[in-house]
Scaffold this active site. Sequence first.
Site, mmCIF file in Angstrom:
data_model
loop_
_atom_site.group_PDB
_atom_site.id
_atom_site.type_symbol
_atom_site.label_atom_id
_atom_site.label_comp_id
_atom_site.label_asym_id
_atom_site.label_seq_id
_atom_site.Cartn_x
_atom_site.Cartn_y
_atom_site.Cartn_z
ATOM 1 N N GLY A 10 70.512 117.878 92.163
ATOM 2 C CA GLY A 10 68.918 117.105 91.828
ATOM 3 C C GLY A 10 68.035 117.253 92.885
ATOM 4 O O GLY A 10 68.436 118.067 93.911
ATOM 5 N N PHE A 11 67.013 116.738 93.156
ATOM 6 C CA PHE A 11 65.893 117.098 94.094
ATOM 7 C C PHE A 11 66.593 116.753 95.611
ATOM 8 O O PHE A 11 66.783 117.585 96.572
ATOM 9 C CB PHE A 11 64.752 116.126 93.875
ATOM 10 C CG PHE A 11 63.753 115.760 94.945
ATOM 11 C CD1 PHE A 11 63.520 116.831 95.552
ATOM 12 C CD2 PHE A 11 63.351 114.672 95.114
ATOM 13 C CE1 PHE A 11 62.525 116.811 96.778
ATOM 14 C CE2 PHE A 11 62.591 114.267 96.184
ATOM 15 C CZ PHE A 11 62.173 115.420 96.966
ATOM 16 N N GLY A 13 69.635 115.534 96.311
ATOM 17 C CA GLY A 13 70.801 115.986 96.606
ATOM 18 C C GLY A 13 71.107 117.421 96.976
ATOM 19 O O GLY A 13 71.823 117.866 98.031
ATOM 20 N N ILE A 60 79.746 111.409 86.273
ATOM 21 C CA ILE A 60 80.340 110.403 87.172
ATOM 22 C C ILE A 60 80.791 108.863 86.574
ATOM 23 O O ILE A 60 81.706 108.350 86.847
ATOM 24 C CB ILE A 60 79.320 109.763 88.261
ATOM 25 C CG1 ILE A 60 77.996 109.045 87.647
ATOM 26 C CG2 ILE A 60 78.977 110.897 89.274
ATOM 27 C CD1 ILE A 60 77.185 108.609 88.708
ATOM 28 N N THR A 123 67.072 102.815 96.515
ATOM 29 C CA THR A 123 65.585 102.643 96.549
ATOM 30 C C THR A 123 64.821 101.531 97.051
ATOM 31 O O THR A 123 65.597 100.431 96.772
ATOM 32 C CB THR A 123 65.165 103.266 95.135
ATOM 33 O OG1 THR A 123 63.387 103.025 95.051
ATOM 34 C CG2 THR A 123 65.697 102.364 93.962
ATOM 35 N N ASP A 124 63.595 101.643 97.579
ATOM 36 C CA ASP A 124 62.773 100.636 98.015
ATOM 37 C C ASP A 124 62.592 99.666 96.672
ATOM 38 O O ASP A 124 62.049 98.593 96.649
ATOM 39 C CB ASP A 124 61.599 100.827 98.543
ATOM 40 C CG ASP A 124 60.725 102.018 97.951
ATOM 41 O OD1 ASP A 124 61.039 102.394 96.948
ATOM 42 O OD2 ASP A 124 59.693 102.406 98.468
ATOM 43 N N GLU A 125 62.646 100.490 95.318
ATOM 44 C CA GLU A 125 62.014 99.725 94.237
ATOM 45 C C GLU A 125 63.171 98.498 93.739
ATOM 46 O O GLU A 125 62.550 97.608 92.786
ATOM 47 C CB GLU A 125 61.936 100.784 92.922
ATOM 48 C CG GLU A 125 61.101 102.092 93.534
ATOM 49 C CD GLU A 125 60.720 102.865 92.283
ATOM 50 O OE1 GLU A 125 60.830 102.500 91.031
ATOM 51 O OE2 GLU A 125 60.441 104.032 92.940
ATOM 52 N N TYR A 148 64.679 101.158 85.556
ATOM 53 C CA TYR A 148 65.317 101.999 86.517
ATOM 54 C C TYR A 148 65.827 101.124 87.625
ATOM 55 O O TYR A 148 66.851 101.264 88.343
ATOM 56 C CB TYR A 148 64.261 103.065 86.799
ATOM 57 C CG TYR A 148 64.745 103.778 88.394
ATOM 58 C CD1 TYR A 148 65.881 104.423 88.485
ATOM 59 C CD2 TYR A 148 63.986 103.262 89.556
ATOM 60 C CE1 TYR A 148 66.213 105.241 89.668
ATOM 61 C CE2 TYR A 148 64.126 104.107 90.599
ATOM 62 C CZ TYR A 148 65.051 104.863 90.918
ATOM 63 O OH TYR A 148 65.542 105.558 91.959
ATOM 64 N N LYS A 152 69.427 100.283 89.486
ATOM 65 C CA LYS A 152 69.756 100.728 91.022
ATOM 66 C C LYS A 152 70.171 99.225 91.715
ATOM 67 O O LYS A 152 70.986 99.450 92.376
ATOM 68 C CB LYS A 152 68.505 101.368 91.663
ATOM 69 C CG LYS A 152 68.151 102.556 91.011
ATOM 70 C CD LYS A 152 69.283 103.692 91.141
ATOM 71 C CE LYS A 152 69.488 104.181 92.912
ATOM 72 N NZ LYS A 152 70.664 105.234 92.757
ATOM 73 N N TYR A 205 47.892 106.659 86.699
ATOM 74 C CA TYR A 205 48.018 105.405 85.886
ATOM 75 C C TYR A 205 47.231 104.222 86.293
ATOM 76 O O TYR A 205 47.138 104.145 87.696
ATOM 77 C CB TYR A 205 49.548 104.980 85.949
ATOM 78 C CG TYR A 205 50.695 105.968 85.420
ATOM 79 C CD1 TYR A 205 50.034 106.785 84.572
ATOM 80 C CD2 TYR A 205 52.000 105.913 85.938
ATOM 81 C CE1 TYR A 205 51.150 107.703 83.849
ATOM 82 C CE2 TYR A 205 52.691 106.621 85.279
ATOM 83 C CZ TYR A 205 52.443 107.640 84.348
ATOM 84 O OH TYR A 205 53.530 108.513 83.749
ATOM 85 N N HIS A 274 54.023 98.204 86.190
ATOM 86 C CA HIS A 274 54.001 99.002 87.243
ATOM 87 C C HIS A 274 53.911 98.249 88.809
ATOM 88 O O HIS A 274 52.970 97.260 88.668
ATOM 89 C CB HIS A 274 52.511 99.717 87.254
ATOM 90 C CG HIS A 274 52.425 101.044 87.843
ATOM 91 N ND1 HIS A 274 51.371 101.767 87.756
ATOM 92 C CD2 HIS A 274 53.071 101.497 88.874
ATOM 93 C CE1 HIS A 274 51.321 102.829 88.837
ATOM 94 N NE2 HIS A 274 52.533 102.705 89.263
#
Length: 344
Positions: A10-11, A13, A60, A123-125, A148, A152, A205, A274
């Site tokens: 992925g990005f 990784g 995984i 993630t900070d999310e 999401y 996480k 958005y 959001h």
Amino acid sequence: MKLLVTGGCGFIGSNFVRFLLRERPRWRIRVLDLLTYSGNLENLADLVEQGRFDFVRGDISNPPTALTAAEGVDAIINFAAESHVDRSILDAAPFIRTNILGTQVLLDAARELGVRRFVQISTDEVYGSIDPGERFTESTPLAPNSPYSASKAAADLLVRAYVRTHGLPALVLRCSNAYGPYQFIEKLNPLMIVHAFEGKPLPIYGDGLQVRDWLHVEDVCVAVLDVLERGRAGEVYNVGGGNELPNLEVVRRLLRLTGAPESLIRFVPDRPGHDRRYAMDHSKITAELGWRPERDLHEGLRETVEWYRENPGWVESLRTGRYAEYYEKQYTARLTAASDDLLE
Ligand code: NAD
Ligand code: TYD
């Protein structure tokens, strides 16, 4: 040192595998990746040809796959995830499977095999949204707002539980929004860059004043290596770029770098739930490990735009029927309802 890198196609990784082979050329790397829509072996094509790492295609969340892949490794770095908030709103199920169940299966494999280090990429999310003037620290309560980020956060809590219950030498690295080469075209930066090149509308958005803290992917890679080598087991570390900008400002900067006009901007109906603002306090990792973001945002964005300009074939290869289907669901109705009134 022998390392299992999940999600290595992925990005982040793939940038990490490339970075690690440069920084620690004697280490041996095995990549475990399911090659979902966002995983692309092409991201590592030159390294595959040179036989620089082992590759296992697999899930995984499948216990035998995880156990076999983790056999004989000293450490596991778990980048594998469903990573896009908008897709989690359309369908949360794969997020639960990969991000939660997958993390539990990997943690069990690590425990069974006595793996000496487990780094969970988060993630900070997971902290939710934060008011202007404040920043997330590692002790900010978890308050995820999207499927999401909820998945996480659940994975982070599983890591914590395996540390406390089983004494697993695991830790969590929470990163702010990363940008750089090889990012799948559904995310803000690549989507806007590619649309700007092609003269297509840029869907923003809501009012576009949501704030994200941009961090170059190479700074993420340095942080991953730092916590892998020197982080304390059982700890959480925040990393951020110190580059807080409203989305509209990021898009305007990208437009200037691509040379496309601002008239391409369209304000479209907002993402449900959001988060308004993310901002990271990274003082813990700076004090303990000396990490700090090094990459300049303007230069990083300029290089990223040039990378996408120079790799149109890579972009084209991602535009499969599946991507067209996602794009249609996510944007067609929104763009029909769009407004092109630019905010002052
Ligand atoms: P990405 O979507 O580009 O890559 C995810 C990779 O995981 C892909 O190669 C995919 O094929 C693989 N994968 C997905 N499901 C799998 C499964 N079940 N088994 C094995 N492999 C599987 O995501 P990314 O942006 O590189 O993010 C990497 C990690 O960093 C994720 O855990 C994400 O939550 C986290 N993160 C990303 C950002 C960001 O800005 N991109 C910020 C903070 C944290
Ligand atoms: P994104 O790249 O999806 O990352 P995340 O949601 O994980 O922060 O989005 C970054 C910001 O850009 C987020 O506030 C949503 C916004 N955004 C748009 O305004 N339009 C878009 O088409 C996309 C993909 C994102």
